[in-house]
Design an enzyme around this catalytic site. Structure first.
Site, PDB file in Angstrom:
ATOM      1  N   LYS A 164       1.214   4.195  -2.991  1.00 32.30           N
ATOM      2  CA  LYS A 164       1.125   5.650  -2.771  1.00 32.30           C
ATOM      3  C   LYS A 164       2.367   6.360  -3.315  1.00 32.30           C
ATOM      4  O   LYS A 164       2.278   7.453  -3.869  1.00 32.30           O
ATOM      5  CB  LYS A 164       0.927   5.933  -1.279  1.00 32.30           C
ATOM      6  CG  LYS A 164      -0.468   5.526  -0.820  1.00 32.30           C
ATOM      7  CD  LYS A 164      -0.627   5.542   0.676  1.00 32.30           C
ATOM      8  CE  LYS A 164      -2.024   5.097   1.080  1.00 32.30           C
ATOM      9  NZ  LYS A 164      -2.128   4.742   2.490  1.00 32.30           N
TER      10      LYS A 164
ATOM     11  N   ASP B 119       0.837  -1.202   0.000  1.00 34.03           N
ATOM     12  CA  ASP B 119       0.000   0.000   0.000  1.00 34.03           C
ATOM     13  C   ASP B 119       0.880   1.263   0.000  1.00 34.03           C
ATOM     14  O   ASP B 119       0.585   2.239  -0.684  1.00 34.03           O
ATOM     15  CB  ASP B 119      -0.927  -0.026   1.226  1.00 34.03           C
ATOM     16  CG  ASP B 119      -1.943   1.090   1.179  1.00 34.03           C
ATOM     17  OD1 ASP B 119      -2.660   1.180   0.158  1.00 34.03           O
ATOM     18  OD2 ASP B 119      -2.007   1.887   2.131  1.00 34.03           O
TER      19      ASP B 119
END
Ligand SMILES: NC(=O)c1ccc[n+]([C@@H]2O[C@H](COP(=O)([O-])OP(=O)(O)OC[C@H]3O[C@@H](n4cnc5c(N)ncnc54)[C@H](OP(=O)(O)O)[C@@H]3O)[C@@H](O)[C@H]2O)c1
Length: 358
Positions: A221, A217
């Protein structure tokens, strides 16, 4: 009165809260902004409800009892038949299937707002094609909540870059769950497994905590921010340190992983002990523009530093630029949670609405 019609995909944590926030504020926007925001369609993965006048407080019951199995064509047809204007497809799912339909939605006259990160983390080819479609069809795409949830990260990076400011590095704690885990672990005598369990109980981690511990994750980003700075990158180019030991990776079921999480204790206890005095563990993302390197990793940071001082499940983003020199622009705060994320989506909807003429 300007009218905006929201077609909402996904009514989980974020979508559900978003509907409440939109319904709570719609009268105020009508009076103060001359803006009428309606939600004529809401859909989950199975069913949808349609109402050209917009759904109301009783939507949950209606969706539960709806037998309306739908596909995207039904939604496009409904929008045309009812002559809906200023349509915004809001994606509050984590689905790749929906994202692959974005180009079609844009060609059919829909603007896009997404909490879903997938569109910005697929191949560079898809990323570029989608932007071409948006340009050709004069449609807008907002996705502020992709990074830092409700924090203004994407718009800040975009603003600096568009203004000609040279962004040199972005570094920080980009994951609410990993923030909570390492902030708590660094400040307590608890075993790592106890902290991980607590993070699960508080709803910070995914049902399978390995999704958080994989670092993917954070990697996603980093990729989103890199692309804002016009770096042509693919997800596989992000160097990601996974925190899952090999013996608990992949092949073990979630249940088995949860039973064996005490196997993580020794690994992280050792890393905690091996630090210099007054240092704490932090899982960070780091993007260096000059070398084009994108890296997600566990580091040891001085407790007194900006990274070392964060608490709870906060995110922190340090944005280094030529003009800010060695003193980065810092944005810090809650980087996850349904309320702040939904508010970020509402803010995107309002910004997009302002750009529409009628
Ligand atoms: N929660 C946060 O703090 C946060 C922060 C920033 C960004 N986000 C992003 O926001 C998105 C939503 O997060 P969430 O926590 O609300 O997820 P969630 O609670 O799991 O809800 C997902 C929703 O999407 C629906 N869905 C799945 N596939 C679909 C499809 N093909 N078509 C229509 N609906 C579909 C699900 O419907 P079913 O119930 O029928 O499966 C469910 O209603 C994710 O992309 C997440 O990464 C979340």
């Amino acid at each position: 009165m300007k009218e905006v019609n929201i077609i909402l995909f996904g009514v989980g944590n974020v979508g559900n809260t978003l509907i409440s926030q939109l319904l709570e504020n719609k009268d105020k926007w009508k009076k103060k902004k001359g803006l009428s925001v309606k939600i004529p369609v809401i859909a989950n993965s199975q069913r949808a409800i349609f109402n050209p006048e917009g759904i109301d407080q009783d939507w949950k019951e209606k969706l539960k009892t709806s037998s309306e199995v739908y596909d995207l064509e039904d939604i496009i047809k409904f929008s045309k038949e009812n002559k809906l204007e200023n349509i915004i497809a809001v994606d509050a799912t984590a689905s790749k299937d929906i994202v692959l339909e974005y180009p079609k939605l844009v060609r059919s006259g829909f603007h896009l707002v997404a909490a879903n990160k997938v569109a910005n983390t697929l191949s560079d080819e898809f990323y570029t094609e989608l932007r071409k479609e948006l340009e050709v069809h004069k449609k807008h795409f907002y996705y502020e909540t992709n990074v830092g949830a409700g924090l203004p990260i994407v718009q800040t990076v975009q603003g600096l870059h568009q203004a000609g400011e040279k962004v040199t590095k972005i570094r920080g704690v980009f994951s609410g769950s990993l923030s909570f885990i390492f902030n708590s672990f660094s400040d307590s005598d608890s075993d790592f497994s106890e902290v991980l369990k607590k993070a699960g109980e508080l709803g910070y981690t995914e049902p399978d905590a390995r999704e958080d511990l994989s670092g993917n994750d954070v990697g996603r980003k980093l990729l989103i921010l890199a692309r804002e700075l016009q770096l042509k990158k693919e997800f596989k180019e992000v160097k990601i340190q996974s925190l899952i030991p090999e013996q608990l990776n992949g092949k073990t079921s979630v249940e088995e992983f949860n039973e064996r999480i005490s196997e993580l204790n020794e690994i992280f206890e050792k890393q905690k002990k091996n630090q210099k005095k007054d240092h704490v563990l932090r899982y960070v993302g780091e993007l260096k523009v000059g070398s084009g390197s994108l890296e997600a990793k566990l580091i040891s940071a001085p407790r007194e530093s900006a990274l070392g001082q964060i608490e709870g499940a906060d995110n922190i983003f340090e944005i280094y630029t030529k003009s800010y020199g060695n003193h980065p622009l810092v944005i810090q705060g809650a980087g996850a949670g349904a309320a702040v994320t939904a508010r970020g989506v509402v803010s995107d909807v309002l910004k997009l609405s302002q750009r529409l003429n009628k």
